[in-house]
Scaffold this motif. Structure first.
Motif, PDB file in Angstrom:
ATOM      1  N   HIS A  42      29.427 120.455  37.320  1.00  9.72           N
ATOM      2  CA  HIS A  42      28.389 120.935  36.408  1.00  9.72           C
ATOM      3  C   HIS A  42      28.438 122.436  36.171  1.00  9.72           C
ATOM      4  O   HIS A  42      27.725 122.951  35.303  1.00  9.72           O
ATOM      5  N   ILE A  43      29.302 123.133  36.919  1.00  7.46           N
ATOM      6  CA  ILE A  43      29.398 124.577  36.708  1.00  7.46           C
ATOM      7  C   ILE A  43      30.783 125.016  36.247  1.00  7.46           C
ATOM      8  O   ILE A  43      30.977 126.178  35.929  1.00  7.46           O
ATOM      9  N   SER A  44      31.722 124.073  36.208  1.00  8.25           N
ATOM     10  CA  SER A  44      33.078 124.415  35.803  1.00  8.25           C
ATOM     11  C   SER A  44      33.650 123.316  34.910  1.00  8.25           C
ATOM     12  O   SER A  44      33.810 122.179  35.367  1.00  8.25           O
ATOM     13  N   PRO A  45      33.958 123.636  33.657  1.00  2.00           N
ATOM     14  CA  PRO A  45      34.568 122.622  32.791  1.00  2.00           C
ATOM     15  C   PRO A  45      35.885 122.083  33.356  1.00  2.00           C
ATOM     16  O   PRO A  45      36.174 120.889  33.234  1.00  2.00           O
ATOM     17  N   ALA A  46      36.666 122.933  34.005  1.00  2.00           N
ATOM     18  CA  ALA A  46      37.931 122.474  34.595  1.00  2.00           C
ATOM     19  C   ALA A  46      37.665 121.499  35.742  1.00  2.00           C
ATOM     20  O   ALA A  46      38.366 120.488  35.887  1.00  2.00           O
ATOM     21  N   ALA A  47      36.655 121.789  36.561  1.00  2.00           N
ATOM     22  CA  ALA A  47      36.289 120.874  37.645  1.00  2.00           C
ATOM     23  C   ALA A  47      35.758 119.561  37.078  1.00  2.00           C
ATOM     24  O   ALA A  47      36.080 118.484  37.585  1.00  2.00           O
ATOM     25  N   ASP A  48      34.975 119.630  36.033  1.00  2.00           N
ATOM     26  CA  ASP A  48      34.446 118.431  35.389  1.00  2.00           C
ATOM     27  C   ASP A  48      35.581 117.534  34.894  1.00  2.00           C
ATOM     28  O   ASP A  48      35.587 116.319  35.136  1.00  2.00           O
ATOM     29  N   GLN A  49      36.566 118.117  34.238  1.00  2.00           N
ATOM     30  CA  GLN A  49      37.716 117.350  33.756  1.00  2.00           C
ATOM     31  C   GLN A  49      38.509 116.766  34.921  1.00  2.00           C
ATOM     32  O   GLN A  49      38.951 115.622  34.872  1.00  2.00           O
ATOM     33  N   ALA A  50      38.668 117.534  35.986  1.00  2.00           N
ATOM     34  CA  ALA A  50      39.405 117.048  37.156  1.00  2.00           C
ATOM     35  C   ALA A  50      38.689 115.857  37.787  1.00  2.00           C
ATOM     36  O   ALA A  50      39.333 114.855  38.137  1.00  2.00           O
ATOM     37  N   VAL A  51      37.380 115.928  37.930  1.00  2.00           N
ATOM     38  CA  VAL A  51      36.610 114.836  38.520  1.00  2.00           C
ATOM     39  C   VAL A  51      36.733 113.579  37.660  1.00  2.00           C
ATOM     40  O   VAL A  51      36.913 112.469  38.176  1.00  2.00           O
ATOM     41  N   THR A  52      36.679 113.734  36.360  1.00  2.00           N
ATOM     42  CA  THR A  52      36.851 112.596  35.448  1.00  2.00           C
ATOM     43  C   THR A  52      38.229 111.966  35.639  1.00  2.00           C
ATOM     44  O   THR A  52      38.371 110.738  35.705  1.00  2.00           O
ATOM     45  N   THR A  53      39.254 112.794  35.757  1.00  2.00           N
ATOM     46  CA  THR A  53      40.618 112.302  35.979  1.00  2.00           C
ATOM     47  C   THR A  53      40.714 111.567  37.311  1.00  2.00           C
ATOM     48  O   THR A  53      41.313 110.483  37.397  1.00  2.00           O
ATOM     49  N   ILE A  54      40.139 112.134  38.352  1.00  2.00           N
ATOM     50  CA  ILE A  54      40.173 111.505  39.678  1.00  2.00           C
ATOM     51  C   ILE A  54      39.499 110.137  39.643  1.00  2.00           C
ATOM     52  O   ILE A  54      40.023 109.162  40.198  1.00  2.00           O
ATOM     53  N   HIS A  55      38.362 110.046  38.974  1.00  2.00           N
ATOM     54  CA  HIS A  55      37.657 108.767  38.900  1.00  2.00           C
ATOM     55  C   HIS A  55      38.509 107.723  38.180  1.00  2.00           C
ATOM     56  O   HIS A  55      38.579 106.564  38.614  1.00  2.00           O
ATOM     57  N   SER A  56      39.174 108.117  37.120  1.00  2.00           N
ATOM     58  CA  SER A  56      40.082 107.195  36.411  1.00  2.00           C
ATOM     59  C   SER A  56      41.233 106.770  37.309  1.00  2.00           C
ATOM     60  O   SER A  56      41.641 105.598  37.313  1.00  2.00           O
ATOM     61  N   ASP A  57      41.777 107.726  38.065  1.00  2.00           N
ATOM     62  CA  ASP A  57      42.863 107.400  39.000  1.00  2.00           C
ATOM     63  C   ASP A  57      42.402 106.409  40.058  1.00  2.00           C
ATOM     64  O   ASP A  57      43.146 105.482  40.417  1.00  2.00           O
ATOM     65  N   LEU A  58      41.204 106.590  40.583  1.00  2.47           N
ATOM     66  CA  LEU A  58      40.685 105.678  41.603  1.00  2.47           C
ATOM     67  C   LEU A  58      40.558 104.262  41.058  1.00  2.47           C
ATOM     68  O   LEU A  58      40.944 103.296  41.725  1.00  2.47           O
ATOM     69  N   VAL A  59      40.048 104.135  39.857  1.00  2.08           N
ATOM     70  CA  VAL A  59      39.951 102.808  39.244  1.00  2.08           C
ATOM     71  C   VAL A  59      41.353 102.210  39.104  1.00  2.08           C
ATOM     72  O   VAL A  59      41.574 101.044  39.426  1.00  2.08           O
ATOM     73  N   ARG A  60      42.285 103.002  38.636  1.00  3.72           N
ATOM     74  CA  ARG A  60      43.652 102.508  38.408  1.00  3.72           C
ATOM     75  C   ARG A  60      44.325 102.058  39.701  1.00  3.72           C
ATOM     76  O   ARG A  60      44.986 101.023  39.745  1.00  3.72           O
ATOM     77  N   VAL A  61      44.180 102.826  40.773  1.00  4.09           N
ATOM     78  CA  VAL A  61      44.873 102.496  42.019  1.00  4.09           C
ATOM     79  C   VAL A  61      44.156 101.387  42.804  1.00  4.09           C
ATOM     80  O   VAL A  61      44.794 100.598  43.482  1.00  4.09           O
ATOM     81  N   LEU A  62      42.847 101.308  42.690  1.00  2.00           N
ATOM     82  CA  LEU A  62      42.095 100.306  43.442  1.00  2.00           C
ATOM     83  C   LEU A  62      41.923  98.980  42.694  1.00  2.00           C
ATOM     84  O   LEU A  62      41.680  97.949  43.312  1.00  2.00           O
ATOM     85  N   ASP A  63      42.068  99.027  41.375  1.00  2.00           N
ATOM     86  CA  ASP A  63      41.948  97.807  40.572  1.00  2.00           C
ATOM     87  C   ASP A  63      43.065  97.798  39.530  1.00  2.00           C
ATOM     88  O   ASP A  63      42.828  97.991  38.341  1.00  2.00           O
ATOM     89  N   PRO A  64      44.318  97.600  39.979  1.00  3.88           N
ATOM     90  CA  PRO A  64      45.465  97.715  39.074  1.00  3.88           C
ATOM     91  C   PRO A  64      45.479  96.690  37.946  1.00  3.88           C
ATOM     92  O   PRO A  64      46.162  96.875  36.955  1.00  3.88           O
ATOM     93  N   GLN A  65      44.694  95.607  38.055  1.00  5.08           N
ATOM     94  CA  GLN A  65      44.636  94.591  37.000  1.00  5.08           C
ATOM     95  C   GLN A  65      43.745  95.025  35.834  1.00  5.08           C
ATOM     96  O   GLN A  65      43.758  94.419  34.788  1.00  5.08           O
ATOM     97  N   ARG A  66      42.980  96.042  36.044  1.00  7.60           N
ATOM     98  CA  ARG A  66      42.012  96.506  35.038  1.00  7.60           C
ATOM     99  C   ARG A  66      42.683  97.171  33.887  1.00  7.60           C
ATOM    100  O   ARG A  66      43.598  97.880  33.897  1.00  7.60           O
TER     101      ARG A  66
END
Length: 114
Positions: free
Chosen positions: A90-114
């Motif tokens: 909430h205080i850094s646009p770069a951190a916000d983008q990184a967190v969004t990327t990490i969340h997408s990565d977690l979905v991809r690695v934990l639910d590869p059928q998705r």
């Protein structure tokens, strides 16, 4: 980045004591997962490091060890960020983008059928 990162490397010993208070045991017990005899069969992983991070090399080595032993692994290095960026979306646009990327990565690695 031992002294120019946040937290500085000199603080890591204090932080480490929270995980392993017995200093003698921490010298002989493989606290770091990268020191395990094998990583085969561990859960898929998303390993995240920052460019200005005293744990950059450790995280990178761990991700490489996981991948070398066949563990589905995504390594993300956010070159312009500091170690605790995950709590700063909430205080850094770069951190916000990184967190969004990490969340997408977690979905991809934990639910590869998705």
């Amino acid at each position: 980045f031992a002294e120019s990162s946040f937290p500085p490397a000199r603080d890591l010993a204090d932080i480490r004591r929270h995980y392993m208070p017995d200093v003698e045991q921490s010298r002989t017990f493989p606290v770091s997962p990268v020191k395990a005899n094998t990583l085969v069969g561990v859960a898929p992983a998303v390993v995240v490091v920052a460019g200005f991070d005293p744990l950059l090399d450790d995280g990178t080595a761990y991700a490489k060890a996981l991948a070398a032993q066949g563990v589905p692994t995504i390594l993300r290095t956010f070159d312009t960020l500091i170690h605790p960026f995950y709590g700063m979306p909430h205080i850094s646009p770069a951190a916000d983008q990184a967190v969004t990327t990490i969340h997408s990565d977690l979905v991809r690695v934990l639910d590869p059928q998705r």
